[in-house]
Scaffold this motif. Structure first.
Motif, PDB file in Angstrom:
ATOM      1  N   VAL A 114       0.655  -1.154   0.037  1.00  0.00           N
ATOM      2  CA  VAL A 114      -0.069  -0.007  -0.134  1.00  0.00           C
ATOM      3  C   VAL A 114       0.923   1.302  -0.108  1.00  0.00           C
ATOM      4  O   VAL A 114       1.927   1.382   0.694  1.00  0.00           O
ATOM      5  N   ASN A 115       0.662   2.224  -0.844  1.00  0.00           N
ATOM      6  CA  ASN A 115       1.564   3.381  -1.146  1.00  0.00           C
ATOM      7  C   ASN A 115       0.740   4.648  -0.853  1.00  0.00           C
ATOM      8  O   ASN A 115      -0.603   4.634  -1.313  1.00  0.00           O
ATOM      9  N   GLU A 116       1.208   5.292  -0.110  1.00  0.00           N
ATOM     10  CA  GLU A 116       0.036   6.637   0.318  1.00  0.00           C
ATOM     11  C   GLU A 116       0.888   7.909  -0.435  1.00  0.00           C
ATOM     12  O   GLU A 116       1.990   8.190  -0.284  1.00  0.00           O
ATOM     13  N   TYR A 117       0.229   8.559  -1.426  1.00  0.00           N
ATOM     14  CA  TYR A 117       0.769   9.772  -2.220  1.00  0.00           C
ATOM     15  C   TYR A 117       0.064  11.180  -1.510  1.00  0.00           C
ATOM     16  O   TYR A 117      -1.225  11.162  -1.862  1.00  0.00           O
ATOM     17  N   GLN A 118       0.821  11.973  -0.904  1.00  0.00           N
ATOM     18  CA  GLN A 118       0.294  13.272  -0.878  1.00  0.00           C
ATOM     19  C   GLN A 118       0.249  14.268  -1.820  1.00  0.00           C
ATOM     20  O   GLN A 118       1.367  13.974  -2.633  1.00  0.00           O
ATOM     21  N   ALA A 185       6.165  13.822  -9.336  1.00  0.00           N
ATOM     22  CA  ALA A 185       6.016  14.673  -8.148  1.00  0.00           C
ATOM     23  C   ALA A 185       5.551  16.006  -8.344  1.00  0.00           C
ATOM     24  O   ALA A 185       6.223  16.905  -8.424  1.00  0.00           O
ATOM     25  N   ARG A 186       4.129  16.106  -8.421  1.00  0.00           N
ATOM     26  CA  ARG A 186       3.605  17.495  -8.368  1.00  0.00           C
ATOM     27  C   ARG A 186       2.095  17.483  -7.695  1.00  0.00           C
ATOM     28  O   ARG A 186       1.650  16.553  -7.133  1.00  0.00           O
ATOM     29  N   LYS A 187       1.660  18.656  -7.519  1.00  0.00           N
ATOM     30  CA  LYS A 187       0.493  18.947  -6.651  1.00  0.00           C
ATOM     31  C   LYS A 187      -0.545  19.136  -7.515  1.00  0.00           C
ATOM     32  O   LYS A 187      -2.142  19.129  -6.971  1.00  0.00           O
ATOM     33  N   SER A 188      -0.535  18.988  -8.841  1.00  0.00           N
ATOM     34  CA  SER A 188      -1.759  19.103  -9.811  1.00  0.00           C
ATOM     35  C   SER A 188      -1.260  18.392 -11.113  1.00  0.00           C
ATOM     36  O   SER A 188      -0.219  18.282 -11.472  1.00  0.00           O
ATOM     37  N   ASP A 189      -2.313  17.979 -11.778  1.00  0.00           N
ATOM     38  CA  ASP A 189      -2.201  17.249 -13.159  1.00  0.00           C
ATOM     39  C   ASP A 189      -2.812  18.088 -14.090  1.00  0.00           C
ATOM     40  O   ASP A 189      -3.957  18.668 -13.997  1.00  0.00           O
ATOM     41  N   PRO A 190      -2.351  18.097 -15.518  1.00  0.00           N
ATOM     42  CA  PRO A 190      -3.226  18.755 -16.545  1.00  0.00           C
ATOM     43  C   PRO A 190      -4.394  18.185 -16.901  1.00  0.00           C
ATOM     44  O   PRO A 190      -4.428  16.727 -16.791  1.00  0.00           O
ATOM     45  N   GLY A 191      -5.423  18.814 -17.065  1.00  0.00           N
ATOM     46  CA  GLY A 191      -6.842  18.334 -17.658  1.00  0.00           C
ATOM     47  C   GLY A 191      -7.307  19.148 -18.751  1.00  0.00           C
ATOM     48  O   GLY A 191      -6.734  20.224 -18.933  1.00  0.00           O
ATOM     49  N   ALA A 192      -8.480  18.629 -19.133  1.00  0.00           N
ATOM     50  CA  ALA A 192      -8.985  19.315 -20.183  1.00  0.00           C
ATOM     51  C   ALA A 192      -9.500  20.752 -20.004  1.00  0.00           C
ATOM     52  O   ALA A 192      -9.493  21.806 -20.850  1.00  0.00           O
ATOM     53  N   ALA A 193      -9.867  20.913 -18.698  1.00  0.00           N
ATOM     54  CA  ALA A 193     -10.391  22.485 -18.635  1.00  0.00           C
ATOM     55  C   ALA A 193      -9.356  23.377 -17.425  1.00  0.00           C
ATOM     56  O   ALA A 193      -9.473  24.247 -16.679  1.00  0.00           O
ATOM     57  N   GLY A 194      -7.893  22.743 -17.532  1.00  0.00           N
ATOM     58  CA  GLY A 194      -7.173  23.373 -16.820  1.00  0.00           C
ATOM     59  C   GLY A 194      -6.363  22.486 -15.778  1.00  0.00           C
ATOM     60  O   GLY A 194      -6.453  21.334 -15.793  1.00  0.00           O
ATOM     61  N   ARG A 195      -5.673  22.863 -14.761  1.00  0.00           N
ATOM     62  CA  ARG A 195      -4.860  22.063 -14.096  1.00  0.00           C
ATOM     63  C   ARG A 195      -5.863  21.541 -12.816  1.00  0.00           C
ATOM     64  O   ARG A 195      -6.838  22.009 -12.442  1.00  0.00           O
ATOM     65  N   VAL A 196      -5.623  20.059 -12.512  1.00  0.00           N
ATOM     66  CA  VAL A 196      -6.436  19.516 -11.626  1.00  0.00           C
ATOM     67  C   VAL A 196      -5.844  19.242 -10.370  1.00  0.00           C
ATOM     68  O   VAL A 196      -4.949  18.490 -10.179  1.00  0.00           O
ATOM     69  N   PRO A 197      -5.995  19.763  -9.220  1.00  0.00           N
ATOM     70  CA  PRO A 197      -5.458  19.685  -8.050  1.00  0.00           C
ATOM     71  C   PRO A 197      -5.430  18.015  -7.401  1.00  0.00           C
ATOM     72  O   PRO A 197      -6.423  17.712  -7.553  1.00  0.00           O
ATOM     73  N   ARG A 198      -4.468  17.831  -7.079  1.00  0.00           N
ATOM     74  CA  ARG A 198      -4.526  16.324  -6.310  1.00  0.00           C
ATOM     75  C   ARG A 198      -4.703  16.475  -4.908  1.00  0.00           C
ATOM     76  O   ARG A 198      -4.465  17.487  -4.178  1.00  0.00           O
ATOM     77  N   GLY A 199      -5.313  15.319  -4.498  1.00  0.00           N
ATOM     78  CA  GLY A 199      -5.714  15.300  -3.053  1.00  0.00           C
ATOM     79  C   GLY A 199      -4.815  13.862  -2.480  1.00  0.00           C
ATOM     80  O   GLY A 199      -3.877  13.463  -3.155  1.00  0.00           O
TER      81      GLY A 199
END
Length: 214
Positions: A114-118, A185-199
């Motif tokens: 099990v891996n946890e990614y913040q 290793a980043r806090k958001s990902d690219p998406g169709a409507a802009g950056r998508v924040p990660r939780g």
């Protein structure tokens, strides 16, 4: 529950210094099953995981079951001086059996990590240990969504595969043995409507051990 097998097509994302690829590519042997777990089942699984102890051995928190993976030696740990991994808990045995029932694994997994990614955490490009684990690796995503990058061993092309909560990713054949996979290793990902924040994202990976000695 929907499935895509061997013909995944998503916009490719690379690091910030590279233009995003406009063409789609395929990863042979990769199967993506959306909604493999219903939301209530995913929440119950995550609750069971969080009820157990986490290891802070890495920058990200991890849990090992069945067999402990030795990151330094890149093999299944066999050193008697090191703590052994506990057996698969109840919450892991049910999905392990289901993977066999659905023909995704040929026998029940005997190693679960099990891996946890913040937000801001990731994992470098790699292929799961070939002499350690069997021909199929299956991973459930819980919590936040993210993009997993697959790299073609022949030309270096990257394919960004969106991993949604409750989804299952199954790697076999070239996807298991040749293509490298990573999470930037980043806090958001690219998406169709802009950056998508990660939780917070938790992955549960099921593997079969080939042997436990070097």
């Amino acid at each position: 529950m929907s499935e895509t097998s061997g013909q995944l097509s998503f916009d490719t994302n690379t690091d910030a210094d590279t233009d995003p690829a406009t063409s789609a590519t395929a990863v042979p042997g990769l199967r993506y099953i959306a909604d493999w777990l219903a939301p209530d089942a995913a929440a119950a699984l995550l609750a069971g995981i969080d009820g157990a102890s986490w290891s802070a051995q890495l920058k990200r928190r991890v849990q090992h079951y069945g067999h402990r993976y030795d990151y330094g030696r890149r093999t299944v740990a066999t050193d008697a001086s090191q703590p052994t991994a506990p057996p698969l808990p109840v919450w892991a045995r049910e999905p392990a059996a289901r993977l066999v029932d659905e023909g995704l694994l040929d026998r029940e997994a005997d190693q679960v990590i099990v891996n946890e990614y913040q937000p801001g955490q990731g994992i470098s490009a790699h292929v799961d240990c070939v002499p350690c684990f069997g021909p199929v690796v299956a991973a459930i995503s819980l919590g936040s969504s993210c993009l997993m990058d697959f790299t073609d061993p022949d030309d270096g092309t990257k394919l960004a595969v969106p991993l949604a909560p409750g989804s299952l990713l199954v790697m076999a054949g070239p996807a298991r043995y040749a293509w490298r996979h990573a999470i930037a290793a980043r806090k958001s990902d690219p998406g169709a409507a802009g950056r998508v924040p990660r939780g917070r994202r938790v992955s549960v990976t099921f593997r079969t051990v080939l042997h436990t000695s070097q």
